[in-house]
Design an enzyme around this catalytic site. Structure first.
Site, PDB file in Angstrom:
ATOM      1  CD  GLU A  50      -1.669  -2.389   1.721  1.00  0.00           C
ATOM      2  OE1 GLU A  50      -2.545  -3.276   1.816  1.00  0.00           O
ATOM      3  OE2 GLU A  50      -0.473  -2.556   2.096  1.00  0.00           O
ATOM      4  CG  PHE A 112     -10.323  -9.363  11.268  1.00  0.00           C
ATOM      5  CD1 PHE A 112      -9.128  -9.822  11.806  1.00  0.00           C
ATOM      6  CD2 PHE A 112     -10.498  -9.410   9.895  1.00  0.00           C
ATOM      7  CE1 PHE A 112      -8.121 -10.325  10.984  1.00  0.00           C
ATOM      8  CE2 PHE A 112      -9.504  -9.908   9.069  1.00  0.00           C
ATOM      9  CZ  PHE A 112      -8.315 -10.368   9.612  1.00  0.00           C
ATOM     10  CD  GLN A 113      -7.642  -7.165   7.632  1.00  0.00           C
ATOM     11  OE1 GLN A 113      -8.509  -6.942   6.789  1.00  0.00           O
ATOM     12  NE2 GLN A 113      -6.464  -7.683   7.322  1.00  0.00           N
ATOM     13  CE  LYS A 162     -18.618  -5.505   2.083  1.00  0.00           C
ATOM     14  NZ  LYS A 162     -18.221  -6.807   2.645  1.00  0.00           N
ATOM     15  CG  MET A 477      22.751  12.348   3.716  1.00  0.00           C
ATOM     16  SD  MET A 477      23.988  13.442   2.968  1.00  0.00           S
ATOM     17  CE  MET A 477      23.165  13.862   1.433  1.00  0.00           C
TER      18      MET A 477
END
Length: 577
Positions: A50, A112-113, A162, A477
């Protein structure tokens, strides 16, 4: 006919002119992905992470000027977008991020999630909202695009439960967007613009600082018109590279921590700074108390909160850069008659001397590849016409210093946040936007591994991105800072186990090439440009090479370290030993 929230999402995206979406599927967002399966107008680019999706959308937005769109699931899918959103926020990049969410009845129950992505992203979005009613969804999406792309652009997030995307309602679309509390100011104050014009006419040592806002507003032509008409040298921030031609005789290149000697000197000696579409970042100003001590400061920016935030400003003008410069240029041409060449003659002569004293240079060797040489060769072979993305670190600074950007939207890099792993997915987004253009990610061997999984995305969608890996086997760096300021204690910067990038490319179905000597650089680059597939080019460079000039953190801009001084110090140490 009533349609579902999922259908409304896709219809709204089409109304906004969206063609590509970057994303990754998951449980609560599957109803939208199911519709995408047969949709012929919207193409979903499936990334492998993602974060990669958001950076790809960001690169797409920077290259085109259009908003990038992201679609991901809830929980970890949403939280994985945060780094990309923060990157876009710092650099004022328009994104619309659509995240799935658990049904509204479960929100707050640790389902969940589930993750409070609205709360998590509140500090790094221009606006975000949890959709609660399918009836409001079309309007919310329309407003999201409006907010993301107007005023000072930025990322906007809509969290989609949802049940909201499953419920049905009538679809309606109003062309106009009216948000009572949101009215960006586009026209600058005419009195202040006239005052600015008279200060420009009076100044003997003026300098224009062109920032990323000049590119965002499409004001490259107006910046050049101002500089050429009034005979004013131009320096650019990292985000502003390309807003004024880097090869122009009035160009000073980049200023700041790794800016050119002559840009930093000009700023410190100037009597008028014309700051356009920039926010005076600490990497640009150095020590604030010692920044441009002799100069009046004229600051033009569409974001009123950016003016006077970091430095004192004598002439503030809030408005769109392109609009303000259009009026300013008219005032300078119509009402103010000056012989600019005579007024600026001594100033430009002084700058020319500084350019001769300390040009951007490096020691070329026949036995080892210098990274600056690779960047110069890329510029020479592409004639400056490629889209260049970078990762973050030394690779980024060498690209900014040694590739002359003459056009806007050709340099895509993470400026404010400094996000390692940005360049490769951003290159994928840019290549998708411009299939026929040459897109090159100038990377380091540390940064490229941050989102290396996106090589699969480039291969699957046949995107011929070229990745020039400046491989010094270190986090370069950070190692540079350790060498200069931490007594060469290389704590956890030596990348002992670095993959064989050539074989890794082959494993993904891409092409891998390598150069270990300077005389191999040009042939390898030419070969890669001919290949119509993604290519990783492993340039084995001098691990000791550092980025110069360098203004140490907390020092003023005219306190610069140079390679020559370092070599003299080494000789003295050897003599003592």
């Amino acid at each position: 006919m009533k349609i579902s929230g999922a259908e409304i999402v896709l219809e709204a995206l089409k109304k906004e002119g969206v063609k590509h979406i970057f994303g990754y599927p998951g449980g609560v967002i599957l109803n939208i992905f199911d519709l995408l399966h047969d949709d012929k107008d919207l193409k979903l680019i499936l990334t492998r992470h993602e974060q990669g999706a958001v950076h790809a959308a960001d690169g797409y937005a920077r290259a085109t000027g259009k908003p990038g769109v992201v679609l991901v699931t809830s929980g970890p899918g949403a939280t994985n977008t945060v780094t990309g959103i923060a990157t876009a926020s710092m650099d004022s990049i328009p994104l619309v991020v659509l995240t799935g969410q658990v049904p509204t009845v479960l929100i707050g129950n640790d389902a969940f999630q589930e993750a409070d992505i609205v709360g998590i992203t509140r500090p790094c979005t221009k606006y975000n909202i949890l959709a609660k009613d399918v009836k409001d969804l079309a309007t919310q999406i329309h407003e999201a695009f409006h907010i993301a792309t107007t005023g000072r652009p930025g990322p906007v997030l809509i969290d989609l439960p949802k049940d909201v995307t499953s419920n049905k309602t009538d679809f309606s679309w109003n062309k106009e967007v009216s948000i009572r509390s949101y009215n960006p100011k586009y026209e600058g104050n005419k009195w202040m613009i006239e005052k600015a014009a008279h200060e420009i006419a009076r100044a003997k040592k003026p300098v224009i600082i062109a920032g990323g806002g000049c590119i965002i507003s499409g004001a490259a032509h107006e910046v050049r018109e101002l500089a050429e008409h009034a005979n004013i040298p131009v320096t650019m921030t990292l985000m502003g590279l390309g807003s004024f031609p880097g090869s122009h005789e009035l160009s000073l290149g980049m200023l700041g921590m790794h800016g050119t000697y002559y840009a930093n000197k000009a700023v410190q000696e100037s009597d008028l700074l014309i700051a356009i579409g920039m926010r005076f970042d600490d990497r640009v100003t150095g020590k604030i108390e010692g920044f441009a001590p002799h100069a009046k400061i004229l600051h033009i920016d569409i974001d009123p909160t950016s003016i006077k935030k970091n430095v004192r400003v004598d002439i503030p003008i809030v408005g769109d850069v392109k609009n303000v410069l259009t009026v300013l240029n008219k005032v300078l041409k119509k009402d103010i008659k000056e012989t600019w060449g005579e007024i600026r003659k001594a100033w430009l002569k002084q700058i020319a001397e500084w350019k001769r004293e300390h040009p951007l240079t490096y020691e070329h060797r026949e036995d080892v590849i210098k990274p600056q040489f690779v960047v110069e060769k890329i510029h020479e072979l592409t004639k400056g016409d490629a889209i260049i993305t970078t990762e973050v670190g030394q690779n980024q600074m060498w690209a900014a210093q040694f590739y002359k950007f003459d056009k806007p939207r050709r340099f895509l890099t993470s400026g404010g946040l400094g996000t390692m792993g940005y360049g490769f997915p951003a290159a994928i987004g840019a290549q998708l936007a411009y299939p026929d253009k040459l897109v090159i990610d100038i990377a380091g061997d540390g940064s490229i591994q941050m989102n290396i999984q996106e090589l699969a995305t480039a291969v699957i969608y046949k995107l011929p991105v070229k990745v020039a890996i400046l491989n010094n086997r270190f986090l370069g760096m950070v190692r540079q800072w350790q060498e200069l300021f931490y007594q060469e204690r290389y704590s956890h910067t030596n990348l002992d186990v670095t993959p064989d990038f050539v074989e890794l490319a082959h494993a993904y179905g891409a092409v891998g090439l390598r150069a270990t000597k300077p005389n191999e650089v040009e042939p390898v680059l030419k070969e890669s440009f001919k290949i119509k597939k993604p290519v990783f080019i492993d340039f084995v460079i001098d691990w000791r090479e550092k980025v110069y000039p360098m203004v140490p953190a907390g020092a003023t801009l005219d306190t610069m370290l140079f390679e020559e001084k370092e070599k003299k110090t080494e000789k003295k140490l050897k003599a003592v030993k």
